[in-house]
Design a protein around this motif. Structure first.
Motif, PDB file in Angstrom:
ATOM      1  N   LEU A  79      -1.484  -7.890  -1.982  1.00 49.89           N
ATOM      2  CA  LEU A  79      -2.399  -6.752  -1.954  1.00 49.89           C
ATOM      3  C   LEU A  79      -1.785  -5.580  -1.195  1.00 49.89           C
ATOM      4  N   TYR A  80      -1.209  -5.873  -0.029  1.00 53.41           N
ATOM      5  CA  TYR A  80      -0.598  -4.801   0.755  1.00 53.41           C
ATOM      6  C   TYR A  80       0.618  -4.202   0.042  1.00 53.41           C
ATOM      7  N   LEU A  81       1.456  -5.059  -0.539  1.00 56.67           N
ATOM      8  CA  LEU A  81       2.652  -4.562  -1.221  1.00 56.67           C
ATOM      9  C   LEU A  81       2.300  -3.662  -2.399  1.00 56.67           C
ATOM     10  N   ILE A  82       1.249  -4.045  -3.133  1.00 57.27           N
ATOM     11  CA  ILE A  82       0.869  -3.264  -4.318  1.00 57.27           C
ATOM     12  C   ILE A  82       0.105  -2.001  -3.925  1.00 57.27           C
ATOM     13  N   CYS A  83      -0.984  -2.187  -3.160  1.00 55.68           N
ATOM     14  CA  CYS A  83      -1.876  -1.060  -2.857  1.00 55.68           C
ATOM     15  C   CYS A  83      -1.428  -0.246  -1.654  1.00 55.68           C
ATOM     16  N   GLY A  84      -0.720  -0.879  -0.719  1.00 57.84           N
ATOM     17  CA  GLY A  84      -0.314  -0.166   0.481  1.00 57.84           C
ATOM     18  C   GLY A  84       1.089   0.386   0.449  1.00 57.84           C
ATOM     19  N   VAL A  85       1.925  -0.131  -0.468  1.00 58.13           N
ATOM     20  CA  VAL A  85       3.315   0.318  -0.538  1.00 58.13           C
ATOM     21  C   VAL A  85       3.613   0.993  -1.880  1.00 58.13           C
ATOM     22  N   LEU A  86       3.472   0.248  -2.986  1.00 63.65           N
ATOM     23  CA  LEU A  86       3.823   0.793  -4.302  1.00 63.65           C
ATOM     24  C   LEU A  86       2.967   1.998  -4.675  1.00 63.65           C
ATOM     25  N   PHE A  87       1.645   1.889  -4.463  1.00 64.22           N
ATOM     26  CA  PHE A  87       0.750   2.964  -4.875  1.00 64.22           C
ATOM     27  C   PHE A  87       0.823   4.180  -3.952  1.00 64.22           C
ATOM     28  N   THR A  88       1.461   4.040  -2.793  1.00 62.68           N
ATOM     29  CA  THR A  88       1.606   5.183  -1.894  1.00 62.68           C
ATOM     30  C   THR A  88       3.030   5.726  -1.907  1.00 62.68           C
ATOM     31  N   ASN A  89       3.845   5.219  -2.809  1.00 61.62           N
ATOM     32  CA  ASN A  89       5.207   5.714  -2.962  1.00 61.62           C
ATOM     33  C   ASN A  89       5.183   6.987  -3.824  1.00 61.62           C
ATOM     34  N   LYS A  90       5.509   8.113  -3.229  1.00 69.23           N
ATOM     35  CA  LYS A  90       5.402   9.391  -3.932  1.00 69.23           C
ATOM     36  C   LYS A  90       6.401   9.508  -5.080  1.00 69.23           C
ATOM     37  N   ASN A  91       7.484   8.740  -5.025  1.00 68.11           N
ATOM     38  CA  ASN A  91       8.457   8.776  -6.116  1.00 68.11           C
ATOM     39  C   ASN A  91       7.941   8.078  -7.368  1.00 68.11           C
ATOM     40  N   LEU A  92       7.134   7.021  -7.180  1.00 72.21           N
ATOM     41  CA  LEU A  92       6.608   6.264  -8.322  1.00 72.21           C
ATOM     42  C   LEU A  92       5.429   6.976  -8.988  1.00 72.21           C
ATOM     43  N   LYS A  93       4.638   7.709  -8.200  1.00 73.76           N
ATOM     44  CA  LYS A  93       3.507   8.493  -8.720  1.00 73.76           C
ATOM     45  C   LYS A  93       2.521   7.633  -9.519  1.00 73.76           C
ATOM     46  N   PHE A  94       2.247   6.423  -9.029  1.00 62.64           N
ATOM     47  CA  PHE A  94       1.317   5.532  -9.726  1.00 62.64           C
ATOM     48  C   PHE A  94      -0.086   6.131  -9.824  1.00 62.64           C
ATOM     49  N   LYS A  95      -0.496   6.836  -8.782  1.00 60.23           N
ATOM     50  CA  LYS A  95      -1.858   7.371  -8.773  1.00 60.23           C
ATOM     51  C   LYS A  95      -2.035   8.575  -9.692  1.00 60.23           C
ATOM     52  N   GLN A  96      -0.941   9.071 -10.237  1.00 60.81           N
ATOM     53  CA  GLN A  96      -1.029  10.160 -11.203  1.00 60.81           C
ATOM     54  C   GLN A  96      -1.300   9.641 -12.606  1.00 60.81           C
ATOM     55  N   ASN A  97      -1.194   8.321 -12.778  1.00 60.94           N
ATOM     56  CA  ASN A  97      -1.425   7.703 -14.083  1.00 60.94           C
ATOM     57  C   ASN A  97      -2.894   7.331 -14.235  1.00 60.94           C
ATOM     58  N   ILE A  98      -3.495   7.674 -15.344  1.00 59.58           N
ATOM     59  CA  ILE A  98      -4.923   7.484 -15.557  1.00 59.58           C
ATOM     60  C   ILE A  98      -5.346   6.022 -15.407  1.00 59.58           C
ATOM     61  N   PHE A  99      -4.570   5.094 -15.940  1.00 61.78           N
ATOM     62  CA  PHE A  99      -4.945   3.681 -15.897  1.00 61.78           C
ATOM     63  C   PHE A  99      -4.540   3.033 -14.570  1.00 61.78           C
ATOM     64  N   LEU A 100      -3.367   3.400 -14.054  1.00 60.50           N
ATOM     65  CA  LEU A 100      -2.916   2.819 -12.792  1.00 60.50           C
ATOM     66  C   LEU A 100      -3.797   3.254 -11.631  1.00 60.50           C
ATOM     67  N   ASN A 101      -4.336   4.458 -11.701  1.00 61.93           N
ATOM     68  CA  ASN A 101      -5.245   4.935 -10.663  1.00 61.93           C
ATOM     69  C   ASN A 101      -6.491   4.052 -10.592  1.00 61.93           C
ATOM     70  N   PHE A 102      -7.031   3.711 -11.757  1.00 57.61           N
ATOM     71  CA  PHE A 102      -8.184   2.821 -11.831  1.00 57.61           C
ATOM     72  C   PHE A 102      -7.791   1.398 -11.439  1.00 57.61           C
TER      73      PHE A 102
END
Length: 331
Positions: free
Chosen positions: A135-158
């Motif tokens: 949970l921490y690796l996915i939500c606390g590390v990957l999703f907060t990595n500005k290079n990956l921009k996961f939260k800019q994706n419509i489905f990944l944000n959800f």
């Protein structure tokens, strides 16, 4: 007299800065965190035919487990606040990080939280470490990595919020396994956790609608931005309704009462769609889930109430804001 002292005495303005380091953990989010863990424990007990209604006993290990999970979630929330500073400002949220606590110090606090959380959970139940570490690796590390921009994706944000709920539920299930094989336990639990995830997803969509203006200004692509508020509201209603139907089909009472009690708020969201309806579709389902969980785990009432009033005290004297609150202003 006491109420006036708590509300207006200037001494509180001197006290609340000492709470900044605690409040950056976004304590109000724990109304959902603890509910998901309790749901997981309930599902584990349900599978093992050992559900104890109105249990008023809590072991030391269970208390430490909740504390450890809370620390890990606090680290996730701090990291996400740092990542979402621009979006939160656009959504007019009250910001502690970068206003009262520096970003660098906040990162150190997050590191402290994650280390303490993992150490506590390892001490209590090493198997719970796996879902919480993921949970921490996915939500606390990957999703907060500005290079990956996961939260800019419509489905990944959800997906971020759904992963958060899923692993919290799995941590509760793992802790309540009673000697059952983890693989068998997870396989059986899928049908029970599905209605809860659907209801949670409906609330997440309502949150997306509430934050849509700030998301638009921050160029963040969310479901309401992509398909519109009305269609998003319909999807949220359908998810809540499907949660009820699945719970009814598998004869699981908690998800049934939680979802059917929440349906009216999503109906108002569709047919009226005012801001107060959006707020109610976020707050009231969470309130109802916690209320029904109190029937199974009544001791959850105490941390919820303490967190509620501590947060209320802090936000009033720090920002002159009534938050959190169950009241929704009428137009």
């Amino acid at each position: 007299m006491i109420k006036e002292f708590l509300k207006s005495n200037p001494i509180h303005k001197k006290i609340v800065p000492s709470l900044d380091m605690i409040m950056i953990a976004r304590l109000s989010y724990f109304f959902g965190v603890w509910a998901m863990v309790c749901i997981g424990m309930y599902i584990g007990d349900l599978i093992n035919n050992s559900v104890d209604i109105n249990s008023i006993t809590m072991s030391f290990s269970t208390s430490m487990l909740f504390l450890g999970i809370s620390f890990i979630c606090a680290a996730i929330f701090v990291n996400n606040q740092i990542h979402d500073l621009e979006t939160d400002k656009n959504n007019n949220k009250k910001i502690i990080i970068d206003n009262y606590i520096t970003i660098d110090f906040s990162k150190k606090v997050a590191l402290f939280f994650i280390v303490c959380g993992l150490l506590l959970i390892i001490f209590i139940d090493y198997l719970v470490v796996f879902p919480m570490a993921l949970l921490y690796l996915i939500c606390g590390v990957l999703f907060t990595n500005k290079n990956l921009k996961f939260k800019q994706n419509i489905f990944l944000n959800f997906l971020f919020y759904m992963i958060l709920a899923l692993f919290l539920i799995l941590s509760g299930i793992t802790y309540s396994r009673s000697g059952m094989s983890i693989i068998n336990l997870f396989a059986i639990s899928i049908k029970y956790l599905t209605p809860f995830l659907l209801l949670y997803g409906a609330v997440v969509l309502a949150v997306n609608i509430l934050d849509q203006e700030g998301d638009r200004l921050s160029n963040r692509c969310t479901i309401p931005q992509n398909i519109g508020v009305r269609f998003t509201s319909i999807i949220a209603f359908l998810m809540c309704s499907l949660s009820f139907l699945i719970g009814l089909y598998i004869e699981e009472p908690l998800s049934v009462v939680c979802s059917i009690s929440s349906v009216p708020f999503f109906l108002f969201l569709i047919f009226r769609g005012k801001e107060k309806d959006i707020v109610r579709a976020v707050r009231y389902p969470i309130l109802l889930v916690n209320f029904y969980i109190f029937m199974i785990f009544p001791l959850l009432f105490y941390p919820i109430v303490i967190t509620f009033y501590l947060s209320k005290y802090y936000y009033w004297h720090r920002f002159s804001l009534h938050y959190p609150t169950l009241l929704v202003d009428n137009d």
